[in-house]
Design a protein around this motif. Structure first.
Motif, PDB file in Angstrom:
ATOM      1  N   GLY A  59      24.789 -99.280   9.261  1.00  0.00           N
ATOM      2  CA  GLY A  59      24.393 -99.236   7.855  1.00  0.00           C
ATOM      3  C   GLY A  59      23.741 -97.920   7.487  1.00  0.00           C
ATOM      4  N   ILE A  60      24.107 -97.380   6.333  1.00  0.00           N
ATOM      5  CA  ILE A  60      23.614 -96.076   5.917  1.00  0.00           C
ATOM      6  C   ILE A  60      22.101 -96.046   5.755  1.00  0.00           C
ATOM      7  CG2 ILE A  60      23.917 -96.500   3.438  1.00  0.00           C
ATOM      8  CD1 ILE A  60      24.916 -93.536   3.243  1.00  0.00           C
ATOM      9  N   GLU A  61      21.526 -97.213   5.408  1.00  0.00           N
ATOM     10  CA  GLU A  61      20.073 -97.287   5.189  1.00  0.00           C
ATOM     11  C   GLU A  61      19.274 -97.210   6.484  1.00  0.00           C
ATOM     12  OE1 GLU A  61      21.518-101.459   5.931  1.00  0.00           O
ATOM     13  OE2 GLU A  61      22.236 -99.691   4.829  1.00  0.00           O
ATOM     14  N   ARG A  62      19.967 -97.103   7.608  1.00  0.00           N
ATOM     15  CA  ARG A  62      19.300 -96.955   8.910  1.00  0.00           C
ATOM     16  C   ARG A  62      19.602 -95.604   9.573  1.00  0.00           C
ATOM     17  NH1 ARG A  62      17.528-101.876  11.187  1.00  0.00           N
ATOM     18  NH2 ARG A  62      18.354-103.763  10.221  1.00  0.00           N
ATOM     19  N   VAL A  63      20.272 -94.701   8.876  1.00  0.00           N
ATOM     20  CA  VAL A  63      20.774 -93.485   9.512  1.00  0.00           C
ATOM     21  C   VAL A  63      20.248 -92.228   8.821  1.00  0.00           C
ATOM     22  CG1 VAL A  63      22.835 -92.189  10.182  1.00  0.00           C
ATOM     23  CG2 VAL A  63      22.875 -94.694  10.194  1.00  0.00           C
ATOM     24  N   GLY A  64      19.705 -91.305   9.625  1.00  0.00           N
ATOM     25  CA  GLY A  64      19.297 -89.992   9.148  1.00  0.00           C
ATOM     26  C   GLY A  64      19.965 -88.914   9.976  1.00  0.00           C
ATOM     27  N   LEU A  65      19.732 -87.661   9.596  1.00  0.00           N
ATOM     28  CA  LEU A  65      20.376 -86.528  10.260  1.00  0.00           C
ATOM     29  C   LEU A  65      19.392 -85.380  10.418  1.00  0.00           C
ATOM     30  CD1 LEU A  65      22.924 -84.895  11.232  1.00  0.00           C
ATOM     31  CD2 LEU A  65      23.239 -84.255   8.811  1.00  0.00           C
ATOM     32  N   LYS A  66      19.466 -84.696  11.569  1.00  0.00           N
ATOM     33  CA  LYS A  66      18.707 -83.465  11.772  1.00  0.00           C
ATOM     34  C   LYS A  66      19.678 -82.310  11.989  1.00  0.00           C
ATOM     35  CE  LYS A  66      14.941 -81.315  14.355  1.00  0.00           C
ATOM     36  NZ  LYS A  66      13.908 -81.474  15.400  1.00  0.00           N
ATOM     37  N   VAL A  67      19.446 -81.206  11.275  1.00  0.00           N
ATOM     38  CA  VAL A  67      20.259 -79.997  11.430  1.00  0.00           C
ATOM     39  C   VAL A  67      19.340 -78.773  11.495  1.00  0.00           C
ATOM     40  CG1 VAL A  67      22.309 -80.941  10.298  1.00  0.00           C
ATOM     41  CG2 VAL A  67      20.566 -79.765   8.925  1.00  0.00           C
ATOM     42  N   SER A  68      19.926 -77.644  11.900  1.00  0.00           N
ATOM     43  CA  SER A  68      19.135 -76.405  11.991  1.00  0.00           C
ATOM     44  C   SER A  68      20.049 -75.209  11.721  1.00  0.00           C
ATOM     45  CB  SER A  68      18.486 -76.277  13.370  1.00  0.00           C
ATOM     46  OG  SER A  68      19.470 -76.315  14.402  1.00  0.00           O
ATOM     47  N   THR A 116      18.756 -92.327   5.311  1.00  0.00           N
ATOM     48  CA  THR A 116      17.291 -92.427   5.321  1.00  0.00           C
ATOM     49  C   THR A 116      16.647 -91.085   5.032  1.00  0.00           C
ATOM     50  OG1 THR A 116      17.164 -92.032   7.719  1.00  0.00           O
ATOM     51  CG2 THR A 116      17.301 -94.318   6.984  1.00  0.00           C
ATOM     52  N   HIS A 117      17.236 -89.987   5.557  1.00  0.00           N
ATOM     53  CA  HIS A 117      16.594 -88.682   5.403  1.00  0.00           C
ATOM     54  C   HIS A 117      17.490 -87.569   5.919  1.00  0.00           C
ATOM     55  CE1 HIS A 117      15.817 -89.702   9.645  1.00  0.00           C
ATOM     56  NE2 HIS A 117      15.694 -88.400   9.857  1.00  0.00           N
ATOM     57  N   LEU A 118      17.164 -86.363   5.483  1.00  0.00           N
ATOM     58  CA  LEU A 118      17.697 -85.139   6.072  1.00  0.00           C
ATOM     59  C   LEU A 118      16.509 -84.366   6.637  1.00  0.00           C
ATOM     60  CD1 LEU A 118      19.865 -83.034   6.692  1.00  0.00           C
ATOM     61  CD2 LEU A 118      19.546 -82.126   4.374  1.00  0.00           C
ATOM     62  N   HIS A 119      16.590 -84.044   7.920  1.00  0.00           N
ATOM     63  CA  HIS A 119      15.510 -83.401   8.672  1.00  0.00           C
ATOM     64  C   HIS A 119      16.030 -82.022   9.083  1.00  0.00           C
ATOM     65  CE1 HIS A 119      12.788 -83.891  12.548  1.00  0.00           C
ATOM     66  NE2 HIS A 119      12.502 -82.797  11.862  1.00  0.00           N
ATOM     67  N   VAL A 120      15.349 -80.973   8.656  1.00  0.00           N
ATOM     68  CA  VAL A 120      15.790 -79.609   8.950  1.00  0.00           C
ATOM     69  C   VAL A 120      14.787 -78.927   9.872  1.00  0.00           C
ATOM     70  CG1 VAL A 120      16.461 -77.377   7.990  1.00  0.00           C
ATOM     71  CG2 VAL A 120      16.908 -79.470   6.690  1.00  0.00           C
ATOM     72  N   GLN A 121      15.287 -78.381  10.966  1.00  0.00           N
ATOM     73  CA  GLN A 121      14.456 -77.575  11.868  1.00  0.00           C
ATOM     74  C   GLN A 121      14.576 -76.130  11.435  1.00  0.00           C
ATOM     75  OE1 GLN A 121      12.650 -78.883  14.637  1.00  0.00           O
ATOM     76  NE2 GLN A 121      11.670 -76.875  14.654  1.00  0.00           N
ATOM     77  N   ALA A 122      13.411 -75.458  11.317  1.00  0.00           N
ATOM     78  CA  ALA A 122      13.431 -74.070  10.850  1.00  0.00           C
ATOM     79  C   ALA A 122      12.320 -73.277  11.515  1.00  0.00           C
ATOM     80  CB  ALA A 122      13.273 -74.029   9.326  1.00  0.00           C
ATOM     81  N   GLY A 123      12.437 -71.961  11.418  1.00  0.00           N
ATOM     82  CA  GLY A 123      11.390 -71.091  11.924  1.00  0.00           C
ATOM     83  C   GLY A 123      11.384 -70.961  13.431  1.00  0.00           C
TER      84      GLY A 123
END
Length: 386
Positions: free
Chosen positions: A237-246, A282-289
């Motif tokens: 289910g989409i309401e349980r899924v997030g993503l991390k990118v960089s 759920t979210h988009l999580h971005v790693q930076a710096g």
């Protein structure tokens, strides 16, 4: 109220928000905006979550708080560190169940980060001593080293490029791992598409040298990511899924010739994906710096554009302090602020931030050892002495 009036009201409200403002993240009501970021710690002996992990995560859990687990192997081929937690066997699922129960007892929300390192590995971690799998057969340069089982560091092994007809098998491993995570009791999953690991190895043209439908254009390079998301969303289910990118991070030679175009392409694809589903991730999580220079002006501009474009919960992990996190939330730069190393050294980070108390300093030499206590669960709470 018109859409313009709603936007103006939201803008007026921004200045009153801080790290301790509540936030509705999809189905979850968060009581604050401080997120425990995923941090590899190498304490899951033989890849099974254990009592040490139970103590570690439950120490850092707070009512209505959000924790993202350490990167968790989705298959035997996914590993690139010693004793990383995994979630592809029944024993591993059972190990996680105990940890999750302890976190939930504190009233926290717990998400599992699903991980496949791809070429950022050594043959010692691969079944039968085979070559690691990747989008490419190019090895990571010797500038970057792999942590070996004996604690030493060595260059990564040369990978084997996946054939196009093998890629659906990796997609299926992500799908099965997501199902296992929910079965274990996790509230959701975060697909790890960052830091030069397997999804990033398809996304970035500095690594991806394929000439098939998974290489070349931005659309082609994003294809594997979107197939993984589609399979994981279909499963849990989409309401349980997030993503991390960089998109800007070059760790493990993860370079792209146009990080801005890549970052915005990912965001636009996510928006289209959500529109088609009728619901949001759920979210988009971005790693930076980086630890040495932080987030530079060029990155900051891309992050601002990604924030403005993405239609959903947005967070940036980038070495924020209490003060810079407060400012980021107040100015609307992000909805939630993930903290990694500060959480490692401060199990009561939420309380310390709330009263603006001094912080424990982390000991990097203990980050990747197998000691179940030292540098793991023995960091003192405020007012406590070792």
């Amino acid at each position: 109220m018109s859409s313009d009036e709603e936007a103006a009201a939201a803008k007026d409200q921004l200045g009153s928000l801080d790290l301790f403002s509540p936030y509705k993240m999809g189905r979850w009501e968060l009581k604050h905006r401080i997120v425990m970021a995923p941090c590899t710690r190498c304490r899951a002996i033989n890849n099974v979550a254990n009592e040490a992990l139970l103590q570690y995560y439950s120490q850092r859990a707070t009512p209505g708080g959000l924790l993202i687990s350490e990167a968790t192997d989705i298959s035997p081929q996914a590993a690139g560190f010693p004793h990383t937690a995994a979630i592809y066997t029944a024993e591993q699922v059972e190990g996680w169940k105990k940890v999750i129960k302890a976190v939930h007892a504190k009233g926290a929300i717990f998400i599992c980060q699903l991980w496949h390192v791809g070429r950022a590995s050594d043959s010692v971690y691969q079944p039968g001593g085979e070559a690691p799998l990747s989008s490419t057969s190019k090895a990571i340069s010797e500038r970057w080293k792999i942590l070996m089982p004996d604690g030493s560091y060595a260059p990564a092994s040369r990978p084997r490029a996946l054939a196009a007809d093998e890629i659906p098998h990796i997609v299926e491993q992500f799908r099965e791992a997501a199902i296992n995570a929910i079965q274990a009791g996790f509230d959701g999953v975060e697909v790890h598409g960052a830091y030069g690991h397997i999804i990033d190895q398809f996304l970035k043209d500095g690594i991806n040298d394929r000439t098939d439908e998974y290489g070349g254009s931005l659309d082609n390079r994003c294809k594997f990511l979107m197939q993984v998301l589609d399979a994981v969303v279909e499963a849990v289910g989409i309401e349980r899924v997030g993503l991390k990118v960089s998109p800007t991070i070059y760790v493990n030679d993860a370079h792209d010739s146009d990080p801005s175009a890549l970052g915005l392409a990912i965001v636009k694809k996510l928006n289209k994906f959500q529109e088609s589903a009728g619901k949001k991730l759920t979210h988009l999580h971005v790693q930076a710096g980086s630890l040495t220079v932080g987030i530079d002006e060029k990155e900051e501009e891309l992050l601002r554009k990604m924030r403005e474009t993405y239609q959903g919960t947005f967070m940036i992990c980038g070495g924020y302090t209490r003060e810079s996190g407060m400012k980021a939330v107040a100015e609307g730069a992000m909805d939630l602020v993930p903290y990694g190393r500060l959480f490692i050294a401060n199990p009561d980070l939420i309380h310390r931030f709330r009263i603006n108390a001094p912080l424990n300093q982390y000991d990097y030499s203990t980050f990747y050892t197998q000691d179940p206590v030292k540098g793991y669960t023995d960091y003192p709470f405020l007012g406590q002495h070792i």
